[in-house]
Design an enzyme around this catalytic site. Structure first.
Site: not given
Length: 542
Positions: A187, A332, A440, A445
């Site tokens: 990654t 992944e 937030k 949100w």
């Protein structure tokens, strides 16, 4: 009663064997580090891959051992894709855009036996060689005439073409266990050390099948494919394997990924399909617009790695008649997870509805299942409104990171992606944020991605990044960083007024900061964590 069908293992080498036998005359074009253009055919690729497999055997590379590559998209890299995996070793592609500390860590963690590198990276290799205990052998991917005069480290330096010349092409690809490892990719490691994802032969071939399908990348022998996405990261989204499977002409761009170089290559080789991240396409579009050019052959482009702004989709499709395939994936996931390919009833949607749909990352390809879940872990409905953490599972999804340094990431058999998303009733997924990037404000949100997409609709905006900044009253508020197109006189007030009919009023950022550029990571993604650190207290200290 058992079925009476043949069973053959799904192996990476079988892709090359198919290409050699059924598409041997198809061309592979490579822009070389040496500055010229190299051309040969799939049968030449297969022959040289077998010779390289013999080279690996002579170097004592055993099945399961890792072989590193630090290279651009080119024919020698392609040969290693098949020579290493096909012979039973593990191809470990190294990302040169990572910091040297991360590269050194990765090479040591993977225990690479040998590293092949393009001459571009000789200075980097010399620095790495002084830091690592393995490997002791480095191979310059060039010919004798272009070999360096000296190598500053005691490790052995060998010449790729010399090694090829020493060995014949008589090599039988071994009949491996399809579940054995074929390749390794780490990654990008934006936080903490990178983690290794170990792909199997089975997962790679299944991923190739699914990604080539009509409702995925829609590849065929009639295509000319240009992977701008690098072979050193998640196997160029599988396109080198797909090209072998379907027999497409393959065009490999080498190190020059600027708009001028890519446009010339697209037109010269009559590319029909290309793939890359939004930042690369922004450079291409800017060059074509400045030149007053058009695309004579390219009919579709795959855009992934980061959300594709609607403005980019509109420009490709309306100005240049190039269809955009918006896709999503992860290291992944090998990496393809979803592609935004329309269903029949969506083909007749009004223009604005089509673009709204194309802003989504799309629906799962066969072999990938997904769900969204709330904080309690319960699955949320696919209604296009409910937002939750995105989980996936499938034939080419990792179940554990290489090396066993961390606990298995799966939760009840599902991989947590770290993305926040919603899914509509047709199964189209849309990422609303990374879990660490969501804002937030006052207990509610706010999607930074939606704000960025709205900002990119403005004709003067080249790039938009929205981050959360601390706020004395609302805890967090959106802060917008903008890079404008050349010659723009856009002001912050003008841009904020532009949002009036595009996002909720309370989502509107409290400030706009104009910047010359934004930091990009090793895979072309914006490094938001660096911007959050720099501007975290912007509203507090203002």
């Amino acid at each position: 009663m058992q079925g009476l069908m043949m069973q053959q293992p799904l192996l990476v080498a079988s892709l090359l064997m198919h290409a050699e036998r059924h598409h041997g005359e198809q061309e592979i074009v490579s822009c070389r580090v040496e500055g010229d253009v190299h051309r040969y055919r799939y049968r030449d690729l297969a022959q040289r891959a077998r010779r390289m497999a013999n080279v690996l055997a002579s170097l004592g590379i055993a099945p399961g051992e890792r072989v590193g590559t630090l290279a651009w998209n080119g024919y020698r890299h392609m040969e290693l894709y098949f020579a290493v995996s096909g012979s039973g070793a593990v191809l470990h592609t190294l990302n040169p855009r990572l910091h040297i500390d991360q590269l050194s860590y990765i090479i040591e963690h993977a225990e690479d036996r040998v590293v092949f590198f393009d001459m571009t990276f000789l200075p980097l290799i010399e620095r790495i060689a002084a830091r690592v205990t393995s490997p002791k052998v480095f191979v310059a991917m060039t010919d004798r005439a272009n070999m360096p005069q000296a190598f500053s480290h005691s490790s052995t330096l060998m010449c790729y073409e010399d090694l090829i010349d020493l060995h014949g092409d008589a090599f039988e690809w071994p009949l491996l266990d399809e579940n054995s490892a074929s390749s390794l990719c780490y990654t990008s490691g934006t936080t903490g050390n990178p983690k290794g994802v170990l792909y199997s032969h089975r997962s790679t071939v299944l991923h190739t099948y699914a990604a080539a399908l009509p409702d995925s990348l829609n590849c065929s022998a009639r295509d000319v494919i240009l992977p701008v996405v690098p072979m050193f990261h998640v196997n160029a989204w599988g396109l080198p394997y797909i090209a072998c499977m379907v027999g497409a002409k393959l065009v490999l761009p080498g190190p020059a990924l600027d708009g001028k170089s890519l446009y010339r290559l697209i037109e010269t080789e009559q590319v029909t399909l290309s793939a890359g991240v939004p930042t690369v396409w922004q450079g291409l579009l800017s060059h074509v617009a400045e030149q007053g050019g058009s695309f004579s052959s390219m009919r579709r482009t795959l855009i992934g790695g980061a959300p594709c702004p609607t403005a980019m989709t509109v420009e490709f499709q309306e100005r240049y008649h190039v269809d955009v395939l918006h896709a999503w994936g992860m290291t992944e996931l090998s990496p393809v997870g979803t592609v935004c390919s329309f269903k029949m009833h969506q083909t007749t949607l009004a223009c604005h509805a089509r673009y709204a749909l194309q802003a989504k990352q799309g629906r799962s390809v066969f072999g990938i299942d997904m769900k969204i879940a709330g904080p309690d872990g319960e699955e949320l409905p696919w209604d296009g409104h409910a937002t939750g953490d995105l989980f996936v599972r499938g034939h080419w999804v990792t179940r554990q990171y290489f090396g066993g340094d961390d606990a298995p990431p799966l939760r009840d058999g599902w991989f947590p992606t770290g993305d926040v998303a919603k899914i509509d009733s047709d199964g189209f997924m849309q990422i609303t944020d990374r879990s660490k990037d969501v804002i937030k404000s006052g207990g509610e949100w706010i999607s930074s991605v939606d704000i960025e997409n709205a900002a990119c609709l403005h004709p003067h905006v080249a790039m938009a990044v929205c981050i959360a900044a601390r706020h004395p009253k609302w805890d967090e508020r959106p802060l917008l960083l903008i890079s404008t197109r050349p010659g723009s006189t856009l002001t912050g007030d003008e841009l904020l007024a532009f949002f009036d009919d595009k996002i909720a009023k309370w989502w509107k950022p409290d400030a706009v900061i104009f910047v010359d550029s934004v930091p990009l990571g090793a895979t072309g993604k914006v490094l938001k964590h660096q911007l959050r650190e720099r501007y975290a207290n912007y509203y507090v200290s203002a």
